[in-house]
Design a protein around this motif. Structure first.
Motif, PDB file in Angstrom:
ATOM      1  N   ALA A 406       0.787  -1.130   0.136  1.00  0.00           N
ATOM      2  CA  ALA A 406      -0.099   0.075   0.058  1.00  0.00           C
ATOM      3  C   ALA A 406       0.839   1.293  -0.104  1.00  0.00           C
ATOM      4  O   ALA A 406       0.604   2.320  -0.815  1.00  0.00           O
ATOM      5  N   ALA A 407       1.990   1.369   0.803  1.00  0.00           N
ATOM      6  CA  ALA A 407       2.977   2.261   0.793  1.00  0.00           C
ATOM      7  C   ALA A 407       3.405   2.865  -0.830  1.00  0.00           C
ATOM      8  O   ALA A 407       3.569   3.774  -1.193  1.00  0.00           O
ATOM      9  N   VAL A 408       3.634   1.502  -1.405  1.00  0.00           N
ATOM     10  CA  VAL A 408       4.363   1.991  -2.797  1.00  0.00           C
ATOM     11  C   VAL A 408       3.405   2.249  -3.711  1.00  0.00           C
ATOM     12  O   VAL A 408       3.579   3.387  -4.661  1.00  0.00           O
ATOM     13  N   CYS A 409       2.075   2.141  -3.579  1.00  0.00           N
ATOM     14  CA  CYS A 409       1.034   2.283  -4.805  1.00  0.00           C
ATOM     15  C   CYS A 409       0.136   3.450  -4.149  1.00  0.00           C
ATOM     16  O   CYS A 409      -0.711   3.562  -4.974  1.00  0.00           O
ATOM     17  N   GLU A 410       0.203   3.960  -3.067  1.00  0.00           N
ATOM     18  CA  GLU A 410      -0.507   4.780  -2.467  1.00  0.00           C
ATOM     19  C   GLU A 410      -0.892   5.886  -3.526  1.00  0.00           C
ATOM     20  O   GLU A 410      -1.914   6.411  -3.569  1.00  0.00           O
ATOM     21  N   ASP A 411      -0.015   6.788  -4.179  1.00  0.00           N
ATOM     22  CA  ASP A 411      -0.151   7.919  -4.897  1.00  0.00           C
ATOM     23  C   ASP A 411      -0.017   7.545  -6.403  1.00  0.00           C
ATOM     24  O   ASP A 411       0.288   8.406  -7.281  1.00  0.00           O
ATOM     25  N   GLY A 421      -6.143  -7.209 -12.238  1.00  0.00           N
ATOM     26  CA  GLY A 421      -5.481  -7.589 -13.086  1.00  0.00           C
ATOM     27  C   GLY A 421      -3.874  -8.092 -12.825  1.00  0.00           C
ATOM     28  O   GLY A 421      -3.479  -9.001 -13.232  1.00  0.00           O
ATOM     29  N   TYR A 422      -3.417  -7.140 -11.911  1.00  0.00           N
ATOM     30  CA  TYR A 422      -2.159  -7.218 -11.281  1.00  0.00           C
ATOM     31  C   TYR A 422      -1.740  -8.803 -10.508  1.00  0.00           C
ATOM     32  O   TYR A 422      -0.848  -9.471 -10.693  1.00  0.00           O
ATOM     33  N   PHE A 423      -2.700  -8.754  -9.611  1.00  0.00           N
ATOM     34  CA  PHE A 423      -2.627  -9.869  -8.851  1.00  0.00           C
ATOM     35  C   PHE A 423      -3.087 -11.092  -9.462  1.00  0.00           C
ATOM     36  O   PHE A 423      -2.623 -12.280  -8.785  1.00  0.00           O
ATOM     37  N   MET A 424      -3.629 -11.223 -10.514  1.00  0.00           N
ATOM     38  CA  MET A 424      -3.744 -12.599 -11.239  1.00  0.00           C
ATOM     39  C   MET A 424      -2.520 -13.210 -11.858  1.00  0.00           C
ATOM     40  O   MET A 424      -2.421 -14.329 -12.175  1.00  0.00           O
ATOM     41  N   PHE A 425      -1.458 -12.253 -12.016  1.00  0.00           N
ATOM     42  CA  PHE A 425      -0.300 -12.818 -12.483  1.00  0.00           C
ATOM     43  C   PHE A 425       0.595 -13.394 -11.070  1.00  0.00           C
ATOM     44  O   PHE A 425       1.558 -14.122 -11.482  1.00  0.00           O
ATOM     45  N   ASN A 436       7.800  -7.080  -7.345  1.00  0.00           N
ATOM     46  CA  ASN A 436       7.661  -6.493  -8.867  1.00  0.00           C
ATOM     47  C   ASN A 436       6.583  -5.501  -9.263  1.00  0.00           C
ATOM     48  O   ASN A 436       6.450  -5.234 -10.120  1.00  0.00           O
ATOM     49  N   ILE A 437       6.210  -4.992  -7.876  1.00  0.00           N
ATOM     50  CA  ILE A 437       5.120  -4.051  -8.165  1.00  0.00           C
ATOM     51  C   ILE A 437       5.797  -2.782  -8.801  1.00  0.00           C
ATOM     52  O   ILE A 437       5.362  -1.714  -9.228  1.00  0.00           O
TER      53      ILE A 437
END
Length: 477
Positions: A406-411, A421-425, A436-437
């Motif tokens: 959550a800290a990496v993707c917050e903004d 779709g990302y989690f499906m991989f 890999n995020i």
């Protein structure tokens, strides 16, 4: 002369004896005693007339007795094909089998899932004609009649009638049959959400029922899901309150926000938690007129949520009538027709409507006023709490990794569809999903920058081409 008289006398005697000859009693339809068959009055025709009259009276009496027996001892139930119970009783007959029938029909149920797996099931149903069914010690005559000259204009199917006839010794046999057929139909739909679409002037199930989507599978911002659910629960419990105060008993919800954030998915999950089905109303249908729109909202099946998707597109464009084709001269549903159907003189009550839009500011104020839209909910891009919940949804128990993710993707402005779709991989690989995020986000930024550049180039006006310059003559020596 004497000889001739004797001859005549002999002939007369012979004629008299021939006339009085007894008739063969074996030729009568009923056995006759010898004393009656040899009676000269009976054989002369008087008795035959009396007997014919008696047979006529007996025949008519038997017919009247049959009619009286049918009226007093038999009862019938007629179910037209337009009634909801028609399919229930037909499926009930399939489950209870048909005894003594050699003429059957077939209903094929075909389905294909997202993975491409195909399944087909065949159900035998009673064909047109008469059939016998034995149920709980009762013999029931089933007659299925089909009208060949009259068809349903919306579907082209012929009108049918199913008639059940049984002895009236048990007056509640039909109620028991209908209750059992209904219970079996509801059991087949238990744990399912039925999607209805309008065909002609009626709602019909679209495809096979879907499994109820768990309410917590749609991750919205903190408190949004429970706010909507509590509001609709309060509405469903307040029917008498609305009635006493003269307020129309209907509720409208508007879900707006960027695409892919879960607006339609939330409606599906909300219907599943309430035990409701969904009626999808397409305002862009070329055959949808103002009258048809009002009619479809008036005949919504019970316990259904009406879903109007992308309502901004439907109200912002008024398409003129098609001058040719199958919808020639048909005036499509107008914005004023939509307003009147939602909250006008012709609008109906006991209705829940959910509208979705990606462009809230493009909606006219007349549409989103109270009475038509009672609760407006913003379903936006993923917040930090949503990022964490979404990660834990796919990888339960990974609290520390969810904080890092959550800290990496917050903004980054991610939608819930992008996250899914990302989690499906990375199924069952929580650490690799975090590792890999960052690379995935960098690639996503590059793609967005290229798309933005292409849009800017497409929006710029083309530059005027410069005329070619004339060639200069070489300098003279």
């Amino acid at each position: 002369m004497a000889l001739n008289m004797a001859a005549l006398g002999g002939a007369g005697a012979g004629g008299a004896s021939a006339t009085q000859m007894p008739i063969d009693a074996s030729k009568f339809p009923l056995p006759l005693p010898d004393w009656l068959a040899g009676n000269p009055l009976f054989t002369a025709g008087f008795g035959l007339g009396v007997m014919g009259a008696a047979m006529s009276v007996l025949t008519r009496s038997a017919a009247l007795a049959e009619v009286a027996f049918r009226r007093q001892m038999l009862m019938s139930l007629e179910i037209p094909s337009k009634d909801y119970a028609y399919q229930w009783v037909m499926q009930w007959m399939v489950a209870n089998r048909i005894h003594g029938s050699r003429h059957l029909g077939v209903e094929t149920t075909y389905s294909k899932d997202a993975a491409g797996r195909q399944t087909a099931a065949f159900d035998f149903i009673p064909s047109t004609g008469r059939h016998w069914v034995r149920w709980r010690g009762n013999f029931i005559l089933v007659e299925r009649a089909r009208e060949t000259k009259t068809v349903d204009m919306s579907t082209g199917a012929p009108w049918e009638t199913l008639t059940l006839t049984a002895l009236s010794l048990r007056p509640h046999v039909f109620q028991d049959i209908l209750a059992e057929a209904k219970q079996a139909a509801l059991a087949r739909e238990e744990g399912m959400t039925i999607i209805y679409q309008c065909y002609g002037h009626e709602w019909r199930p679209f495809g096979t029922p879907k499994r109820i989507r768990p309410f917590d599978s749609v991750v919205l911002d903190s408190g949004v899901s429970e706010q909507v659910f509590d509001d609709i629960q309060d509405f469903l419990r307040s029917h008498q309150w609305y009635l006493e105060r003269g307020i129309p008993y209907r509720r409208g919800y508007l879900l707006h926000g960027p695409p892919g954030c879960g607006k339609t998915s939330f409606v599906s999950a909300l219907a599943g938690r309430l035990g409701y089905n969904i009626c999808v109303l397409n305002l862009g249908d070329p055959s949808m007129t103002d009258d048809r729109l009002a009619h479809m909202l008036a005949v919504v099946p019970p316990r259904c949520i009406v879903l109007l998707e992308d309502v901004d597109f439907a109200v912002s464009q008024q398409t003129p009538a098609d001058p040719s084709g199958p919808y020639a001269g048909v005036t499509r549903a107008s914005f004023s027709g939509l307003l009147n159907a939602l909250d006008g003189v012709i609008s109906t009550e006991e209705r829940v409507v959910c509208m979705t839009t990606n462009h809230y500011h493009a909606l006219p104020r007349a549409l989103v006023r109270p009475g038509r839209v009672d609760l407006t909910v913003y379903v936006g891009l993923a917040s930090k709490s949503q990022l964490k919940q979404m990660y834990l949804r796919f990888f339960p128990g990974e609290e520390d990794l969810s904080e890092t993710f959550a800290a990496v993707c917050e903004d980054e402005g991610l939608s819930m569809a992008e996250l899914q779709g990302y989690f499906m991989f990375f199924k069952n690989k929580p650490q690799e999903a975090v590792a890999n995020i960052q690379a995935w986000l960098d690639e996503r930024r590059k793609v967005h920058q290229e798309q933005l550049k292409q849009m800017q180039q497409a929006s710029q006006p083309p530059q005027a081409s410069q005329p070619p310059q004339a060639s200069q003559p070489p300098p003279s020596e």
